[in-house]
Enzyme design. Structure first.
Site, PDB file in Angstrom:
ATOM      1  N   ALA A   1       0.872  -1.177   0.000  1.00 44.28           N
ATOM      2  CA  ALA A   1       0.000   0.000   0.000  1.00 44.28           C
ATOM      3  C   ALA A   1       0.909   1.225   0.000  1.00 44.28           C
ATOM      4  O   ALA A   1       2.070   1.156   0.426  1.00 44.28           O
ATOM      5  CB  ALA A   1      -0.894  -0.032   1.221  1.00 44.28           C
TER       6      ALA A   1
ATOM      7  N   GLY B   1       0.548  -5.004   0.839  1.00 47.17           N
ATOM      8  CA  GLY B   1      -0.647  -5.022  -0.004  1.00 47.17           C
ATOM      9  C   GLY B   1      -0.411  -5.686  -1.352  1.00 47.17           C
ATOM     10  O   GLY B   1      -1.352  -6.180  -1.981  1.00 47.17           O
TER      11      GLY B   1
ATOM     12  N   GLU C   1      -0.758  -9.297  -0.729  1.00 51.40           N
ATOM     13  CA  GLU C   1      -2.199  -9.520  -0.500  1.00 51.40           C
ATOM     14  C   GLU C   1      -2.970  -9.502  -1.828  1.00 51.40           C
ATOM     15  O   GLU C   1      -3.897 -10.286  -2.009  1.00 51.40           O
ATOM     16  CB  GLU C   1      -2.734  -8.466   0.471  1.00 51.40           C
ATOM     17  CG  GLU C   1      -2.214  -8.711   1.892  1.00 51.40           C
ATOM     18  CD  GLU C   1      -2.450  -7.544   2.829  1.00 51.40           C
ATOM     19  OE1 GLU C   1      -2.045  -6.413   2.471  1.00 51.40           O
ATOM     20  OE2 GLU C   1      -3.040  -7.746   3.896  1.00 51.40           O
TER      21      GLU C   1
ATOM     22  N   GLU D   1       4.564  -5.388   7.251  1.00 46.92           N
ATOM     23  CA  GLU D   1       3.837  -4.362   8.006  1.00 46.92           C
ATOM     24  C   GLU D   1       4.384  -4.157   9.412  1.00 46.92           C
ATOM     25  O   GLU D   1       4.366  -3.034   9.934  1.00 46.92           O
ATOM     26  CB  GLU D   1       2.338  -4.706   8.080  1.00 46.92           C
ATOM     27  CG  GLU D   1       1.583  -4.511   6.771  1.00 46.92           C
ATOM     28  CD  GLU D   1       1.644  -5.714   5.833  1.00 46.92           C
ATOM     29  OE1 GLU D   1       2.439  -6.645   6.094  1.00 46.92           O
ATOM     30  OE2 GLU D   1       0.906  -5.715   4.836  1.00 46.92           O
TER      31      GLU D   1
HETATM   32  N1  DAK Z   1       4.680   3.101  -0.710  1.00 43.34           N
HETATM   33  C1  DAK Z   1       5.107   4.265  -1.260  1.00 43.34           C
HETATM   34  N2  DAK Z   1       6.269   4.401  -1.923  1.00 43.34           N
HETATM   35  C2  DAK Z   1       7.031   3.303  -2.031  1.00 43.34           C
HETATM   36  C3  DAK Z   1       6.677   2.049  -1.479  1.00 43.34           C
HETATM   37  C4  DAK Z   1       5.429   1.971  -0.799  1.00 43.34           C
HETATM   38  N3  DAK Z   1       4.974   0.825  -0.288  1.00 43.34           N
HETATM   39  N4  DAK Z   1       7.672   1.171  -1.739  1.00 43.34           N
HETATM   40  C5  DAK Z   1       8.600   1.834  -2.432  1.00 43.34           C
HETATM   41  N5  DAK Z   1       8.227   3.122  -2.615  1.00 43.34           N
HETATM   42  C6  DAK Z   1       8.959   4.185  -3.303  1.00 43.34           C
HETATM   43  C7  DAK Z   1      10.172   4.603  -2.504  1.00 43.34           C
HETATM   44  O1  DAK Z   1       9.801   5.532  -1.491  1.00 43.34           O
HETATM   45  C8  DAK Z   1      11.037   5.239  -3.586  1.00 43.34           C
HETATM   46  O2  DAK Z   1      10.540   6.525  -3.857  1.00 43.34           O
HETATM   47  P1  DAK Z   1      11.595   7.766  -4.120  1.00 43.34           P
HETATM   48  O3  DAK Z   1      12.407   7.852  -2.891  1.00 43.34           O
HETATM   49  O4  DAK Z   1      12.387   7.338  -5.328  1.00 43.34           O
HETATM   50  O5  DAK Z   1      10.681   8.920  -4.376  1.00 43.34           O
HETATM   51  C9  DAK Z   1      10.730   4.366  -4.799  1.00 43.34           C
HETATM   52  O6  DAK Z   1       9.501   3.693  -4.510  1.00 43.34           O
HETATM   53  C10 DAK Z   1      11.795   3.309  -5.037  1.00 43.34           C
HETATM   54  O7  DAK Z   1      11.968   2.599  -3.825  1.00 43.34           O
HETATM   55  P2  DAK Z   1      13.417   2.326  -3.180  1.00 43.34           P
HETATM   56  O8  DAK Z   1      14.372   3.427  -3.544  1.00 43.34           O
HETATM   57  O9  DAK Z   1      13.195   2.038  -1.737  1.00 43.34           O
HETATM   58  O10 DAK Z   1      13.837   1.011  -3.984  1.00 43.34           O
HETATM   59  P3  DAK Z   1      14.820  -0.128  -3.493  1.00 43.34           P
HETATM   60  O11 DAK Z   1      15.050  -0.980  -4.668  1.00 43.34           O
HETATM   61  O12 DAK Z   1      16.013   0.429  -2.792  1.00 43.34           O
HETATM   62  O13 DAK Z   1      13.988  -0.942  -2.398  1.00 43.34           O
HETATM   63  C11 DAK Z   1      12.036  -2.094  -1.541  1.00 43.34           C
HETATM   64  C12 DAK Z   1      12.873  -1.690  -2.802  1.00 43.34           C
HETATM   65  C13 DAK Z   1      10.761  -2.742  -2.052  1.00 43.34           C
HETATM   66  C14 DAK Z   1      12.832  -3.089  -0.721  1.00 43.34           C
HETATM   67  C15 DAK Z   1      11.749  -0.811  -0.692  1.00 43.34           C
HETATM   68  O14 DAK Z   1      11.198   0.186  -1.591  1.00 43.34           O
HETATM   69  C16 DAK Z   1      10.743  -1.055   0.412  1.00 43.34           C
HETATM   70  O15 DAK Z   1      11.062  -1.610   1.448  1.00 43.34           O
HETATM   71  N6  DAK Z   1       9.503  -0.574   0.197  1.00 43.34           N
HETATM   72  C17 DAK Z   1       8.469  -0.619   1.209  1.00 43.34           C
HETATM   73  C18 DAK Z   1       7.917  -2.022   1.252  1.00 43.34           C
HETATM   74  C19 DAK Z   1       6.838  -2.130   2.322  1.00 43.34           C
HETATM   75  O16 DAK Z   1       7.070  -1.884   3.486  1.00 43.34           O
HETATM   76  N7  DAK Z   1       5.672  -2.534   1.868  1.00 43.34           N
HETATM   77  C20 DAK Z   1       4.539  -2.684   2.731  1.00 43.34           C
HETATM   78  C21 DAK Z   1       3.781  -1.405   2.756  1.00 43.34           C
HETATM   79  S1  DAK Z   1       2.603  -1.462   4.042  1.00 43.34           S
HETATM   80  C22 DAK Z   1      -4.303  -1.145   5.973  1.00 43.34           C
HETATM   81  C23 DAK Z   1      -4.412  -1.247   4.615  1.00 43.34           C
HETATM   82  C24 DAK Z   1      -3.362  -1.731   3.919  1.00 43.34           C
HETATM   83  C25 DAK Z   1      -2.199  -2.081   4.585  1.00 43.34           C
HETATM   84  C26 DAK Z   1      -2.117  -1.992   5.930  1.00 43.34           C
HETATM   85  C27 DAK Z   1      -3.161  -1.529   6.665  1.00 43.34           C
HETATM   86  N8  DAK Z   1      -5.425  -0.572   6.697  1.00 43.34           N
HETATM   87  C28 DAK Z   1      -5.745   0.714   6.244  1.00 43.34           C
HETATM   88  C29 DAK Z   1      -5.639  -1.064   7.973  1.00 43.34           C
HETATM   89  C30 DAK Z   1      -1.086  -2.473   3.792  1.00 43.34           C
HETATM   90  C31 DAK Z   1       0.122  -2.069   4.224  1.00 43.34           C
HETATM   91  C32 DAK Z   1       1.272  -2.159   3.365  1.00 43.34           C
HETATM   92  O17 DAK Z   1       1.227  -2.685   2.257  1.00 43.34           O
END
Ligand code: DAK
Length: 257
Positions: free
Chosen positions: A65, A110, A113, A133
């Protein structure tokens, strides 16, 4: 609708949706959910499309997300974002045609998911899966706490969600999260072959089988078996079923049209 995030191709009975916001690793935001629901509104009534493939552009399938959008939310907005996403993913499970996730890269949070809401998953060797998360101090919001254990078993779901570890495509294959792993360059070719195979199967039997499997998993076994028997009986009123059996006996290919 003028799509900004989705790229849609429909040909030869197969729809392919590519999520394309590579600068944010295809992170799911409100605009994505609006576009995707609009696409499903158009797709659901169509009789000519027999399979749906979902993939991502660039190095991610979907990296989760959109954290940049979520960080500003209050609890009401968070609830709305979660229910909008959950309803969207439920639509994928309920849609009559089979849905295949072609997981080209990161499928995190997400994104994992979304892949799990598809009927099955084919992954490139480069794909990575995880529910990170916990690292953000939150729980999964699009039903990973429910779907992951149903797909991979309790131990694997608890391991992935509680550790927040990212796993490789090979490990995802080992635990049943994906059904096949391919070379990166042949991912779409292999997925399209599978989609074409399914689209070419006795067309009415595919959606009926999907519905029975999907609904049966949360039903009592006896009731689910009875539902299967009822649906099996109905098949004998069906021209396609008769054609399938006749074709076998006459040693020819069935003509589903
Ligand atoms: N959201 C927004 N931007 C994201 C992103 C994300 N999930 N993942 C990556 N990006 C963006 C980065 O901020 C970066 O943007 P700039 O800095 O260039 O502007 C760009 O994508 C490239 O990312 P990286 O520079 O970090 O790329 P790397 O190759 O170094 O790393 C990575 C790739 C996938 C390992 C890293 O980007 C990463 O760890 N990303 C976050 C992954 C993550 O934590 N995903 C889970 C998100 S939480 C809910 C509803 C839904 C959810 C929860 C609750 N309710 C409302 C209750 C769901 C939650 C999630 O999905």
């Amino acid at each position: 609708m003028n799509y900004q995030i989705l790229k849609i191709q429909i040909a030869d009975r197969i729809a392919v949706v590519t999520i394309s916001r590579p600068a944010a690793l295809n992170a799911l935001n409100t605009d994505f959910f609006k576009e995707f629901n609009h696409f499903l509104d158009d797709l659901e009534p169509r009789q000519d499309v027999k399979a749906l493939v979902i993939t991502g552009e660039g190095k991610a399938f979907v990296a989760g997300a959109d954290i940049a959008e979520m960080v500003h939310m209050n609890s009401d907005e968070g609830y709305a974002f979660s229910t909008f996403g959950q309803r969207t993913f439920d639509r994928l499970e309920l849609i009559k045609i089979p849905v295949i996730a072609a997981v080209n890269g990161y499928a995190l949070g997400g994104g994992c998911e979304l892949a799990m809401a598809c009927d099955f998953r084919i992954a490139s060797k480069l794909a990575k899966f995880g529910q990170p998360e916990m690292n953000l101090g939150m729980i999964p919001g699009y039903a990973a706490t429910q779907r992951l254990s149903r797909i991979t078993g309790l131990g694997n779901a608890l391991y992935m969600i509680l550790t927040a570890d990212t796993i490789s495509a090979e490990d995802a294959l080992r635990i049943g999260l994906v059904q096949k792993v391919t070379e990166p360059e042949s991912l779409m070719e292999e997925v399209m072959k599978l989609a074409a195979k399914i689209a070419g199967n006795g067309s009415q039997a595919v959606p009926v089988s999907k519905k029975l499997i999907r609904e049966g998993i949360s039903m009592d076994f006896q009731k689910a078996s009875e539902t299967e028997a009822i649906e099996f009986g109905k098949q004998f009123d069906n021209e396609a079923t008769k054609e399938g059996m006749k074709a076998f006996l006459e040693k020819r290919k069935p003509n589903w049209n």
